[in-house]
Design a protein around this motif. Structure first.
Motif, short mmCIF file in Angstrom:
data_model
loop_
_atom_site.label_atom_id
_atom_site.label_comp_id
_atom_site.label_asym_id
_atom_site.label_seq_id
_atom_site.Cartn_x
_atom_site.Cartn_y
_atom_site.Cartn_z
N ASP A 185 -25.78 -25.86 53.78
CA ASP A 185 -25.25 -27.10 53.30
C ASP A 185 -23.82 -26.95 52.51
O ASP A 185 -23.49 -27.78 51.67
N LYS B 66 -24.45 -27.90 57.58
CA LYS B 66 -24.89 -29.03 56.86
C LYS B 66 -26.25 -29.48 57.43
O LYS B 66 -26.80 -29.11 58.52
N ASP B 67 -27.14 -29.99 56.49
CA ASP B 67 -28.48 -30.48 56.82
C ASP B 67 -29.53 -29.35 57.41
O ASP B 67 -30.43 -29.35 58.08
N ASP C 4 -33.51 -27.29 60.83
CA ASP C 4 -32.55 -28.50 60.86
C ASP C 4 -33.15 -29.73 60.26
O ASP C 4 -34.36 -30.32 60.85
N SER D 21 -31.71 -32.69 59.48
CA SER D 21 -30.88 -34.09 59.94
C SER D 21 -31.98 -35.03 60.61
O SER D 21 -33.04 -34.63 60.84
#
Length: 484
Positions: A126, A132-133, A475, A477
């Motif tokens: 991140d 990210k995520d 992951d 997300s």
């Protein structure tokens, strides 16, 4: 009583060949070792492979810890037995054998502790658009089957250092002790079994034939090779390993020492004697070449000579013995040949330089052998120490730095700047200041550079070599969120 050293394995050993194990002191038979044949090799490896595949089921971390804790208690309760066994089979004086057993007990305790301090961790995520995520962590996993070939000079503690980290890491291990000293290994592994270790997780084999040893090393199942022994053999065996196999090689060196003019030579003399003549010099970091400042060399040699002459050479089971026999009679003649060649070439005999018996050699001091002599350039591995004078520190460092070997080096000085300078300039894996070269504790890294070896010994460091960090990336997300 003569011990019968069987192969500790669930495999039905076929075509057993027996070898007498002789006392280095009087050549009496102390044991009979049963050696395996070529047709047993694959079956033994298959046992280890299967143990590795099922390791998480049959040997949890909690169980490993309990095994080491119980084994340490059992070994402590049998200290006297193991001390005498080491003295009888390896020729190490009983007072030094007792120290070896204490170290082995501590080694087991260290193996237990290293399991509790896993070194996995979080990998930063991140911190960019691409990460990210994401959540990322690592966890330690055993590398696979370990093959350990050990040496005669520490027949118990070396075994602990080779197989202990393997078991701690969760790696099944096949261990071959020196055929000269298999007794301590045999009795110790039985303690591990009694403490709860499954037999398939640690198999002990006796081998007399080098061709059989090579069959193990070449096998694709071997993931890690631990070797303690001669440089020539170690590098040859490494070249036979299958692709991807890791290794740790512990060879020897010439263990140089530099003594400056500002030290109290009377205070350091006992350290030098211990470092040079412990176990008759049969130690990979035994002091061999000493460079003494010219202003103090004559006085130092005089003090050293008196202390060396006072050493008691004799029966290793006697509490008064300081120096025991060499491991085999041919070692006595080998060392005498090196010494006599050096004297003929101009070295001055300070003391010793004579065969005392078929199994013992006099503790020897030689002054100023030639710098191109074998006794200076090659590892002696016997009770011989060379003495040289110097006036220029850089010259002493240059002489101390060996083209091939680089294990442990020592410097005795009260000048901090000189100490740090020597630390920077000496080509060695370890530099000791105001301590002799054979100093070691079992939680420190230990090993050599160049021909002296590869990798690092020491319980925690061997353990780290026998695991790998497996990366996990998740992951987090919304698109992977579990629907309720």
């Amino acid at each position: 009583m003569i011990l019968r050293i069987t192969n500790l394995t669930p495999v039905d050993i076929k075509n057993i060949k027996e070898v007498d194990v002789s006392s280095p002191w009087d050549r009496s038979t102390v044991a009979v070792a049963e050696c395996i044949s070529e047709e047993n090799v694959q079956d033994i490896i298959n046992v280890a492979k299967e143990a590795y595949e099922n390791s998480s089921d049959i040997l949890s971390k909690a169980k490993r810890i309990r095994i080491f804790e119980e084994a340490a208690i059992r070994l402590k309760n049998n200290k006297d037995y193991f001390s005498l066994l080491i003295a009888k089979e390896g020729g190490k004086p009983i007072k030094d054998s007792k120290v070896e057993v204490e170290r082995a007990i501590n080694g087991l305790e260290l193996c237990s502790e290293v399991i509790k301090t896993g070194r996995g961790g979080e990998i930063p995520m991140d911190i960019s658009d691409s990460s990210k995520d994401k959540l990322s962590i690592t966890k330690e996993f055993p590398v696979g089957v370990v093959l350990a070939l050990s040496a005669f000079n520490h027949p118990l503690n070396l075994i602990v250092h080779q197989i202990g980290p393997a078991i701690a890491a969760g790696c099944p291990v096949i261990v071959k002790p020196s055929i000269d000293t298999p007794c301590s290994c045999f009795e110790f592994i039985k303690i591990l079994y009694e403490s709860g270790l499954p037999i398939e997780f640690c198999q002990m084999i006796n081998i007399q034939n080098h061709n059989i040893t090579e069959l193990f090393i070449r096998n694709e199942a071997i993931a890690f090779f631990s070797f303690i022994g001669s440089s020539n053999l170690g590098w040859k065996l490494k070249s036979l390993l299958p692709p991807g196999a890791r290794c740790s090689l512990e060879h020897g060196g010439v263990a140089p020492v530099i003594i400056d003019k500002d030290v109290n030579i009377e205070n350091i003399a006992p350290l030098i004697v211990k470092g040079g003549f412990y176990h008759a010099g049969q130690v990979c970091v035994s002091i061999q070449n000493i460079f003494i400042h010219n202003e103090v060399i004559n006085k130092f040699v005089e003090i050293l000579e008196d202390k060396v002459k006072s050493l008691v050479v004799g029966d290793p089971t006697n509490e008064n013995t300081d120096v025991g026999p060499l491991i085999r009679p041919n070692e006595v003649t080998r060392i005498d040949s090196l010494v006599q060649d050096a004297i003929k070439s101009g070295a001055h005999k300070v003391c010793g330089a004579e065969i005392l018996s078929d199994t013992t050699y006099a503790c020897t001091l030689l002054k100023e052998p030639k710098y191109d002599s074998k006794i200076f350039l090659e590892e002696i591995f016997g009770p011989v120490v060379n003495l040289f004078g110097f006036s220029d520190l850089d010259d002493a460092i240059k002489k101390a730095n060996h083209d091939k070997f680089g294990f442990q080096s020592s410097v005795f000085t009260n000048d901090l700047q000189k100490a740090l300078y020597c630390y920077e300039k000496l080509k060695a894996k370890t530099v000791l200041i105001n301590e002799q070269t054979s100093f070691r504790v079992d939680w420190m890294p230990f090993g050599g550079i160049k021909h002296s070896g590869e990798g690092e010994g020491g319980i925690a460091y061997s353990y780290m070599d026998m695991v790998y960090n497996k990366l996990l990336i998740i992951d987090t997300s919304n698109r992977t969120r579990i629907k309720r």
